[in-house]
Design an enzyme around this catalytic site. Structure first.
Site, mmCIF file in Angstrom:
data_model
loop_
_atom_site.group_PDB
_atom_site.id
_atom_site.type_symbol
_atom_site.label_atom_id
_atom_site.label_comp_id
_atom_site.label_asym_id
_atom_site.label_seq_id
_atom_site.Cartn_x
_atom_site.Cartn_y
_atom_site.Cartn_z
ATOM 1 N N GLU A 265 -24.789 -33.635 1.943
ATOM 2 C CA GLU A 265 -25.257 -34.111 3.254
ATOM 3 C C GLU A 265 -26.065 -33.013 3.920
ATOM 4 O OE1 GLU A 265 -22.254 -35.169 6.091
ATOM 5 O OE2 GLU A 265 -21.079 -36.282 4.623
ATOM 6 N N GLU B 52 -15.095 -34.573 3.772
ATOM 7 C CA GLU B 52 -14.873 -33.288 4.443
ATOM 8 C C GLU B 52 -13.384 -33.124 4.776
ATOM 9 O OE1 GLU B 52 -17.631 -33.138 7.730
ATOM 10 O OE2 GLU B 52 -19.269 -32.546 6.421
#
Ligand code: GAL
Length: 667
Positions: free
Chosen positions: A308, A152
């Site tokens: 995710e 991320e």
């Protein structure tokens, strides 16, 4: 996964796997449980830099060698991280200058994660060094099918105001503008006497006495997103040089505020998206659908990876609500319904320590005699039956223009009201189509619109002439458009388009704005259809359009609030005010009707909360039906339901909370 992970058959199923938190007996148990669940891919080593290199130049790779060997022996593939998501403590001690700095000049400390400046040369040097070591060591490993760069990127540290960032920002500005004259023109520095005469005078928009220059702010956001992309690219290129045939990606957060993912999309081999439910939102599944559609848009309509999500509660919201029985499976299959060819979680086994020890996982603290584990195994079984869904795609008649830059621009600096925010109009337009079972492609402002029947344009504050011209041509040629207020106002430098608002769209909207009339906090104004509006009204003047509704009271009684303009062969609708969600839905449905757009299947009864999509490809047609509502849905369909593994002979009754994926018979 369409040639991307071709060793992994069928839908990818797995999680972030962090064996460094566990002993070897647990590793062995993990492999057996992964087999039971049908896991075929795990993301390994994401936060392992400090484990692999506990002191500068001192390496401990043996544990990772063993983990990868054991996974390979168990037939489980690996998306291997280059471990750069969090530099080790020694790094921050040796190089405190690489820690990120806030706009007020305060420096953040290490002790959490992602404590680095994306533009830091010394971070880059060490990140590329560890990346090269990992890539070379595991290049030939049989478990390796994909590379996971960092984690991320920019999720928590995109905006850094340090001196290194200042230097990188200056370089970025030089490339963008070439000369200071050009920069001064673009930034409108004649206002408030801000003319720059040397490049060295340029700084990040650090905390100043009052509002900064909005174009300076916007360019800094553009630069910051690009700086994050740049460090991704550098890490990727090191990996590519070692393993040119293995796909490389990084997990993104499609609705993240600090990154312009339209610029990232071409740089990853596969779009890999993370999504977490907003537990406070009773209709969080609609936000999930929108985010999944953004991911599919970034993948240009091709399949993408859900990298995710959570099996149940997360740990980082104020109140972390556990998922109801069946909710995880609904969430997971919703992503697949919207183009994901993988279902992955954070994380495999719930941690016993650390900041996220209350975060759910595939193996919860409660162990295998639990709702979560049973559903994990059930989901694995369902996904194994969905193998033919892989590589199929969705078709959409409607496009929604989504613009990260307009969000930045609308939500920083001074505007007519603080109450106009970007997603505020994206969400209800999207929701109205979702409620009607209409699939929407989320597209960039630069996207080609040909082939769609309708385009939704929520708050496209920054409108380039080219985008406006494309929408104009689309409508002229018979397309339909819905545009909301605060669209078409400024150009890419945030200069107001000449003449009355909305300058870039005025001609084909058939209206112009004499003056903005934002409303007071909480103020409501009535319309002649008896609905209420709030936040925003405009003194709208007609120039070809006809009124659909007008204000009954408030500052502008009798003035049109919503208009329709038949333009060329098509129609464009303009919402000059913030309609209630029901009124937005009515207007969207009216426009869909005029455009002749219908949901993919006939319903016998269509209770609210039924989500419908269809994926199609060489392997067949797959109708996804997800009942988020509280009533049974009755649908006409024929084929085989891959969830229940039963034949459907014409009519399906889908109970509340249930999902069907029908492999349809060819007509
Ligand atoms: C993600 C992150 C994971 C984990 C997860 C928890 O944003 O990539 O490492 O922290 O959130 O929900």
């Amino acid at each position: 996964m369409g040639g991307m992970l071709d060793k992994v058959a069928g839908v990818v199923y797995g999680a972030d796997y962090n064996p460094e938190q566990w002993d070897r007996a647990t590793w062995a148990a993990d492999l057996e449980l992964m087999r039971q669940a049908g896991v075929n891919l795990v993301n390994v080593g994401i936060f392992s830099w400090a484990e692999l290199e506990p002191c500068l130049g001192e390496y401990r790779f043996e544990w990772l060698d063993d983990v990868l060997d054991a996974l390979a022996a168990a037939g489980i593939f690996v998306n291997l991280a280059n471990a750069t998501a969090t530099p080790p403590p020694w790094f921050s001690t040796c190089y405190p200058e690489a820690l990120p700095v806030l706009a007020d000049g305060s420096r953040l400390w290490p002790g959490a994660r992602q404590a680095f400046c994306p533009s830091s040369p010394v971070y880059r040097e060490h990140a590329l060094r560890i990346t090269r070591l990992i890539a070379e060591r595991y290049a030939e490993h049989p478990a390796l099918v994909m590379w996971h760069v960092s984690n991320e990127i920019g999720g928590r540290n995109a905006l850094c105001y340090c001196d290194e960032s200042a230097a990188a920002f200056r370089k970025w500005l030089e490339v963008r503008y070439g000369t200071l004259d050009e920069l001064n023109r673009a930034w409108g520095t004649t206002f408030w006497g801000q003319r720059y005469s040397e490049w060295t005078q340029l700084l990040p928009p650090r905390r100043a006495p009052t509002f900064g220059n909005p174009t300076h702010d916007l360019d800094f956001r553009r630069f910051s997103s690009d700086a994050c992309l740049d460090i991704y690219r550098a890490e990727r290129d090191v990996i590519r040089a070692v393993t040119p045939d293995i796909p490389v990606t990084t997990n993104i957060i499609p609705n993240h505020r600090d990154l312009d993912y339209w610029r990232w999309a071409p740089e990853v081999d596969v779009i890999a998206a993370d999504h977490y439910l907003k537990a406070h939102d009773p209709e969080a599944h609609i936000e999930l659908a929108l985010t999944a559609d953004v991911a599919r848009g970034l993948a240009a309509g091709e399949p993408w990876m859900l990298m995710e999500h959570s099996t149940s509660a997360v740990n980082w919201q104020p109140r972390n609500i556990a998922k109801q029985p069946g909710e995880m499976i609904r969430n997971s299959l919703q992503h697949v319904a919207r183009g994901a060819d993988s279902v992955m979680f954070f994380q495999w086994r719930a941690s016993r320590f650390g900041a996220e020890k209350y975060h759910s996982a595939m193996v919860p603290h409660a162990g295998t005699d639990s709702k979560v584990w049973k559903e994990v195994v059930e989901l694995g079984g369902i996904l194994s039956r969905l193998h033919d869904v892989v590589e199929t795609t969705l078709e959409a008649d409607v496009a929604l223009i989504f613009d990260y830059e307009s969000r930045w621009a609308l939500e920083t600096g001074s505007h007519p009201t603080v109450d106009v925010t970007y997603l505020d109009r994206v969400a209800p337009l999207y929701r109205a189509t979702w409620d009607s079972g209409i699939t929407v492609d989320v597209v960039s402002p630069d996207a080609e619109l040909t082939g769609y029947k309708m385009v939704l344009v929520p708050s496209l504050y920054i409108t380039r002439e080219s985008t406006a011209a494309r929408i104009d041509q689309f409508v002229t040629a018979g397309g339909h458009a819905i545009v909301t207020y605060m669209s078409g106002i400024v150009d890419e430098y945030l200069h107001i388009h000449p003449g009355p608002h909305p300058g870039a769209m005025r001609d084909w909207l058939g209206v112009w704005v004499e003056e903005f009339f934002p409303l007071r906090a909480g103020e409501q104004v009535g319309l002649d259809d008896d609905s209420q509006v709030e936040v925003w009204t405009e003194m709208l003047r007609l120039d070809g359009a006809t009124p659909v509704t007008t204000y009954k009271d408030g500052p502008l009684p009798g003035v049109p609030a919503v208009t329709r303009h038949d333009h060329g062969e098509g129609t464009v609708w303009y919402m000059a005010t913030r309609l209630e969600d029901d009124a937005t839905a009515r207007l969207v449905n009216q426009a869909l009707k005029v455009a002749g757009i219908k949901p993919p299947i006939p319903m016998v009864t269509a209770p609210s909360g039924l989500e419908v999509t269809r994926r199609r490809g060489d392997s067949g047609c797959f109708l996804f039906l997800i009942n988020h509502g509280s009533e049974t849905a009755h649908v006409l369909a024929k084929g085989h339901d891959l969830v229940a593994d039963t034949a459907i002979n014409g009519r399906l009754s889908l109970l509340p909370g249930r999902v069907a994926v029908i492999q349809e018979e060819a007509p």
